[in-house]
Design a protein around this motif. Structure first.
Motif, mmCIF file in Angstrom:
data_model
loop_
_atom_site.group_PDB
_atom_site.id
_atom_site.type_symbol
_atom_site.label_atom_id
_atom_site.label_comp_id
_atom_site.label_asym_id
_atom_site.label_seq_id
_atom_site.Cartn_x
_atom_site.Cartn_y
_atom_site.Cartn_z
ATOM 1 N N VAL A 183 5.304 2.378 1.821
ATOM 2 C CA VAL A 183 4.117 1.525 1.896
ATOM 3 C C VAL A 183 4.418 0.193 2.554
ATOM 4 C CG1 VAL A 183 2.552 2.371 0.131
ATOM 5 C CG2 VAL A 183 4.445 0.909 -0.546
ATOM 6 N N SER A 184 5.623 -0.306 2.352
ATOM 7 C CA SER A 184 5.959 -1.551 3.039
ATOM 8 C C SER A 184 7.465 -1.708 3.106
ATOM 9 C CB SER A 184 5.327 -2.771 2.344
ATOM 10 O OG SER A 184 6.086 -3.172 1.242
ATOM 11 N N LEU A 185 7.880 -2.704 3.877
ATOM 12 C CA LEU A 185 9.293 -3.066 3.959
ATOM 13 C C LEU A 185 9.408 -4.515 3.527
ATOM 14 C CD1 LEU A 185 10.170 -1.780 7.549
ATOM 15 C CD2 LEU A 185 10.329 -0.501 5.413
ATOM 16 N N VAL A 186 10.459 -4.802 2.777
ATOM 17 C CA VAL A 186 10.774 -6.203 2.509
ATOM 18 C C VAL A 186 12.038 -6.515 3.299
ATOM 19 C CG1 VAL A 186 11.389 -7.917 0.777
ATOM 20 C CG2 VAL A 186 9.751 -6.107 0.203
ATOM 21 N N VAL A 187 11.911 -7.450 4.246
ATOM 22 C CA VAL A 187 13.092 -7.843 5.018
ATOM 23 C C VAL A 187 13.673 -9.076 4.350
ATOM 24 C CG1 VAL A 187 12.252 -6.787 7.131
ATOM 25 C CG2 VAL A 187 11.776 -9.194 6.725
ATOM 26 N N ILE A 191 6.320 -6.628 4.732
ATOM 27 C CA ILE A 191 5.576 -6.260 5.939
ATOM 28 C C ILE A 191 5.038 -4.833 5.829
ATOM 29 C CG2 ILE A 191 6.818 -7.823 7.479
ATOM 30 C CD1 ILE A 191 8.589 -5.575 8.315
ATOM 31 N N THR A 192 3.837 -4.682 6.289
ATOM 32 C CA THR A 192 3.253 -3.337 6.292
ATOM 33 C C THR A 192 3.085 -2.790 7.712
ATOM 34 O OG1 THR A 192 1.093 -4.370 6.105
ATOM 35 C CG2 THR A 192 2.037 -3.495 4.076
ATOM 36 N N PHE A 193 3.533 -3.559 8.713
ATOM 37 C CA PHE A 193 3.370 -3.000 10.073
ATOM 38 C C PHE A 193 4.242 -1.769 10.275
ATOM 39 C CE2 PHE A 193 7.228 -4.487 12.004
ATOM 40 C CZ PHE A 193 7.423 -5.833 11.711
ATOM 41 N N SER A 194 5.107 -1.505 9.307
ATOM 42 C CA SER A 194 5.890 -0.263 9.312
ATOM 43 C C SER A 194 4.998 0.977 9.261
ATOM 44 C CB SER A 194 6.826 -0.270 8.104
ATOM 45 O OG SER A 194 6.094 -0.601 6.932
ATOM 46 N N ALA A 205 12.955 -0.606 1.993
ATOM 47 C CA ALA A 205 11.732 0.191 2.159
ATOM 48 C C ALA A 205 11.193 0.505 0.773
ATOM 49 C CB ALA A 205 12.040 1.477 2.921
ATOM 50 N N VAL A 206 9.919 0.182 0.572
ATOM 51 C CA VAL A 206 9.285 0.392 -0.729
ATOM 52 C C VAL A 206 8.421 1.647 -0.628
ATOM 53 C CG1 VAL A 206 7.846 -0.667 -2.502
ATOM 54 C CG2 VAL A 206 9.210 -2.125 -0.984
ATOM 55 N N THR A 207 8.666 2.588 -1.518
ATOM 56 C CA THR A 207 7.919 3.853 -1.434
ATOM 57 C C THR A 207 7.196 4.135 -2.740
ATOM 58 O OG1 THR A 207 9.662 5.309 -2.301
ATOM 59 C CG2 THR A 207 9.769 4.759 0.039
ATOM 60 N N CYS A 256 -0.377 1.531 -5.806
ATOM 61 C CA CYS A 256 -0.306 0.365 -4.906
ATOM 62 C C CYS A 256 -0.260 -0.942 -5.696
ATOM 63 C CB CYS A 256 -1.507 0.322 -3.968
ATOM 64 S SG CYS A 256 -1.300 1.384 -2.557
ATOM 65 N N MET A 257 -1.066 -1.012 -6.759
ATOM 66 C CA MET A 257 -1.068 -2.254 -7.544
ATOM 67 C C MET A 257 0.280 -2.469 -8.207
ATOM 68 S SD MET A 257 -4.824 -2.760 -9.058
ATOM 69 C CE MET A 257 -4.462 -4.478 -9.242
ATOM 70 N N ALA A 258 0.843 -1.391 -8.742
ATOM 71 C CA ALA A 258 2.145 -1.512 -9.410
ATOM 72 C C ALA A 258 3.221 -1.948 -8.408
ATOM 73 C CB ALA A 258 2.517 -0.176 -10.055
ATOM 74 N N VAL A 259 3.196 -1.335 -7.260
ATOM 75 C CA VAL A 259 4.198 -1.664 -6.235
ATOM 76 C C VAL A 259 4.009 -3.111 -5.745
ATOM 77 C CG1 VAL A 259 4.752 -1.148 -3.838
ATOM 78 C CG2 VAL A 259 4.766 0.669 -5.506
ATOM 79 N N GLY A 260 2.756 -3.539 -5.637
ATOM 80 C CA GLY A 260 2.498 -4.927 -5.235
ATOM 81 C C GLY A 260 3.102 -5.905 -6.243
ATOM 82 N N GLY A 261 2.942 -5.585 -7.539
ATOM 83 C CA GLY A 261 3.526 -6.445 -8.577
ATOM 84 C C GLY A 261 5.046 -6.454 -8.485
ATOM 85 N N ALA A 262 5.611 -5.283 -8.244
ATOM 86 C CA ALA A 262 7.073 -5.186 -8.137
ATOM 87 C C ALA A 262 7.575 -6.026 -6.964
ATOM 88 C CB ALA A 262 7.489 -3.720 -7.971
#
Ligand code: FMN
Length: 188
Positions: free
Chosen positions: A162-166, A139-142, A99-101, A115-121
């Protein structure tokens, strides 16, 4: 692997083998994620890694998202709807959920920066995943069940998911979904 090959070859994986991922590998992947740039080097991210029972409980919560997708699912051809519902319900059996927060913030510029920083990460992480022969899907359907997930994962009160990476060992080789190329306006 060359960076160009990683960028070109990476695909979102939604089906995984019943194999664990070494926790040390997950740590390494997150080290790559946090090498991403961020505004004022604010490093707004914090990651919550769920495996085992917590992962299963997160998956149960996520399966509720089909309720929010009814209209979208009805618009899909049968086979695609079935695949999508299966992924929403099981996350393709991915053994790891990250889970990315980022910090909760109402200021639009702060939100954009975070959001931009997290997207890059996340992209750093996705490329490192691919380079290791693993697979993942961001995924952002979370979004629809973010409060329930935050409670389960013990996300700090001043942060939001903001999103989950599975993540896991791929059990499919997804095709390139294609890209539009007419996306630039050159001016001089
Ligand atoms: C911000 C973002 C949100 C996404 N959310 C979802 C999602 O909720 N469910 C899903 O199955 N895929 C999701 N994806 C994956 C995209 O569907 C995928 O990246 C896109 O179709 C291109 O395919 P590729 O990654 O295989 O190149 C998301 C990707 C991004 C970048």
């Amino acid at each position: 692997m060359q960076l160009d090959d990683a960028i070109r070859g990476r695909r979102s994986v939604r089906l995984f083998r019943d194999e664990p991922v070494d926790p040390q590998v997950v740590r390494e992947l997150i080290e790559f994620a946090v090498d991403a740039p961020s505004s004022h080097n604010a490093q707004p991210w914090h990651f919550y890694v769920a495996t085992g029972e917590i992962r299963d409980r997160a998956c149960e919560i996520l399966s509720q998202t089909t309720l929010y997708y009814e209209e979208y699912l009805e618009s899909l051809p049968d086979e695609q709807a079935e695949t999508t519902i299966a992924f929403l319900a099981s996350l393709g059996d991915a053994p790891v959920i990250i889970a990315v927060t980022l910090p909760s913030n109402d200021e639009p510029l702060d939100q954009i920066n975070a959001c931009m920083a997290v997207g890059g990460a996340i992209q750093n992480l996705q490329l490192a995943v691919y380079e290791r022969g693993l697979g993942c899907c961001n995924i952002t359907f979370s979004f629809w069940v973010r409060d329930e997930l935050s409670e389960l994962l013990g996300v700090a009160e001043d942060r939001e998911i903001v999103s989950l990476v599975v993540l896991g060992v791929p059990a499919e080789t997804p095709q390139d979904r294609g890209r539009d190329t007419d996306v630039v306006t050159f001016l001089d």
